[in-house]
Design an enzyme around this catalytic site. Structure first.
Site, PDB file in Angstrom:
ATOM      1  N   ASP A 129       0.991  -0.991   0.090  1.00 18.55           N
ATOM      2  CA  ASP A 129       0.093   0.026  -0.034  1.00 18.55           C
ATOM      3  C   ASP A 129       0.772   1.225  -0.042  1.00 18.55           C
ATOM      4  OD1 ASP A 129       1.075  -0.634   2.736  1.00 18.55           O
ATOM      5  OD2 ASP A 129      -0.932   0.395   3.790  1.00 18.55           O
ATOM      6  N   HIS A 145       9.514  -0.021   8.707  1.00 25.12           N
ATOM      7  CA  HIS A 145       8.688  -1.398   9.002  1.00 25.12           C
ATOM      8  C   HIS A 145       8.791  -2.209   7.818  1.00 25.12           C
ATOM      9  CE1 HIS A 145       6.510   0.615  12.379  1.00 25.12           C
ATOM     10  NE2 HIS A 145       6.193   1.865  11.476  1.00 25.12           N
TER      11      HIS A 145
HETATM   12  C1  BDR Z   1       2.577  -0.606   8.769  1.00 22.70           C
HETATM   13  O1  BDR Z   1       1.514   0.215   8.459  1.00 22.70           O
HETATM   14  C2  BDR Z   1       1.835   1.075   7.293  1.00 22.70           C
HETATM   15  O2  BDR Z   1       1.598   2.189   7.696  1.00 22.70           O
HETATM   16  C3  BDR Z   1       3.174   1.089   7.204  1.00 22.70           C
HETATM   17  O3  BDR Z   1       3.426   0.900   5.640  1.00 22.70           O
HETATM   18  C4  BDR Z   1       3.712  -0.469   7.447  1.00 22.70           C
HETATM   19  O4  BDR Z   1       3.397  -1.361   6.616  1.00 22.70           O
HETATM   20  C5  BDR Z   1       3.266  -0.282  10.026  1.00 22.70           C
HETATM   21  O5  BDR Z   1       2.390  -0.444  11.043  1.00 22.70           O
HETATM   22 CA    CA Z   2       2.727  -0.801   4.182  1.00 24.95          CA
END
Ligand code: BDR
Ligand code: CA
Length: 312
Positions: free
Chosen positions: A10, A241
């Site tokens: 995403d 992340h």
């Molecule tokens: C996850 O949530 C999204 O905001 C980031 O892209 C990552 O995949 C972190 O909690």
């Molecule tokens: Ca993500």
């Protein structure tokens, strides 16, 4: 032989970094990208994915557009305060020339995994909706995929959308619950480890020396996301992340794991919480797989891993 990766995403600033990392890794072959809602609406996620592929010189890699809402209930509004209005930290990007393929994401996941038995690593960087739908279409997915690496969950640390929930699980807890209850080879790369891999401004500056378009793109798209981390957590730098999930798929030895069953809280104030439970003894004897939860990470080595693949 490079590992075949199918990445569901995403994008999203950290997703963009993860895609660039996968595309820059000689040990990986990205065979396709599927898009989903989460950090941004799905249409915008698809445009961002197409753009990143073109930018990286890989317009031939197929992009299949996926779900725009969770399996149940309404979707949470896109967190534009985190990833900007366009998911790319408000950096204007050119409209891509390429288009998504006709297949929707769940069909493409099924076709790709079933066409390469035992070869595909699925990397899930957003809500798990597309994968839950793919499993519904083709239950044999769970015995045909090589492995599934999921950025999601929070076990011994606080969540990032609520005290207890991490965003990807929170955005579709029903899909997460279906995916996590399959007894297939899953690895969860949760906030417990991803919040230990911090890209500081100094670290990000190093990608710009010598000046290079990739380093410049990385720098520009991370400005807004870095500001968010400073405002929200008082952190000088940003949590990597999604790149950490790619690092885990490609260099699993940089992480420690605990084997478990994972339940997902579906409703109420703790909706989206991931709860670690002991694996049933039958699972450990080989009847299915326990889920591997990343419990520790050699963060400096992950930072080095990322740097070696993205610096010029
Ligand atoms: C996850 O949530 C999204 O905001 C980031 O892209 C990552 O995949 C972190 O909690
Ligand atoms: Ca993500």
């Amino acid at each position: 032989m490079p590992r075949k990766l199918l990445i569901d995403t995403d994008p999203g600033v950290d997703d963009a970094l993860a895609l660039l990392l996968a595309l820059g890794s000689p040990e990986a072959e990205v065979v396709g990208i599927t898009t989903t809602f989460g950090n941004i609406e799905t249409d915008a996620a698809t445009l961002n994915a197409l753009y990143l592929l073109e930018f990286s010189g890989h317009p031939e890699i197929p992009v299949a557009q996926g779900a725009s809402a969770p399996l149940h209930g309404a979707r949470r509004p896109a967190p534009t305060h985190v990833h900007g209005e366009n998911g790319m930290g408000n950096v204007l990007i050119p409209a891509p020339r390429s288009h998504p393929i006709r297949d929707a994401a769940p069909e493409f996941i099924v076709r790709t995994v079933m066409g390469h038995p035992g070869e595909i690593t699925l990397i899930m960087l957003g809500p798990l909706t597309n994968l839950a739908l793919a499993l519904e279409l083709e239950p044999r997915l769970s015995t045909t995929v090589a492995q599934v690496v999921i950025m999601g969950g929070a076990f011994r640390v606080r969540g990032n959308v609520s005290d207890t929930a991490e965003a990807n699980i929170f955005n579709d807890p029903v899909a997460a619950s279906r995916v996590l209850s399959q007894g297939w080879p899953l690895t969860l790369v949760g906030l417990d480890v991803t919040t230990r891999v911090v890209l500081t401004p100094d670290y990000l500056q190093r990608f710009r020396q010598p000046p290079h378009r990739l380093g410049e793109l990385i720098w520009r798209i991370t400005r807004f996301y870095e500001d968010f981390h400073l405002r929200r957590y008082g952190l000088l730098g940003l949590y990597a992340h999604d790149p950490t999930a790619v690092a885990c798929a490609l260099e699993p030895g940089l992480f420690e794991y605990e084997e478990a069953r994972v339940a997902v809280t579906l409703e109420g104030p703790e909706a989206g919480r991931t709860v670690q439970q002991p694996p049933p003894s039958g699972l450990l004897r080989g009847a299915g797989h326990a889920t591997k939860i990343c419990s520790d990470v050699r963060a400096w080595q992950v930072l080095d891993f990322i740097h070696r693949r993205l610096a010029r």
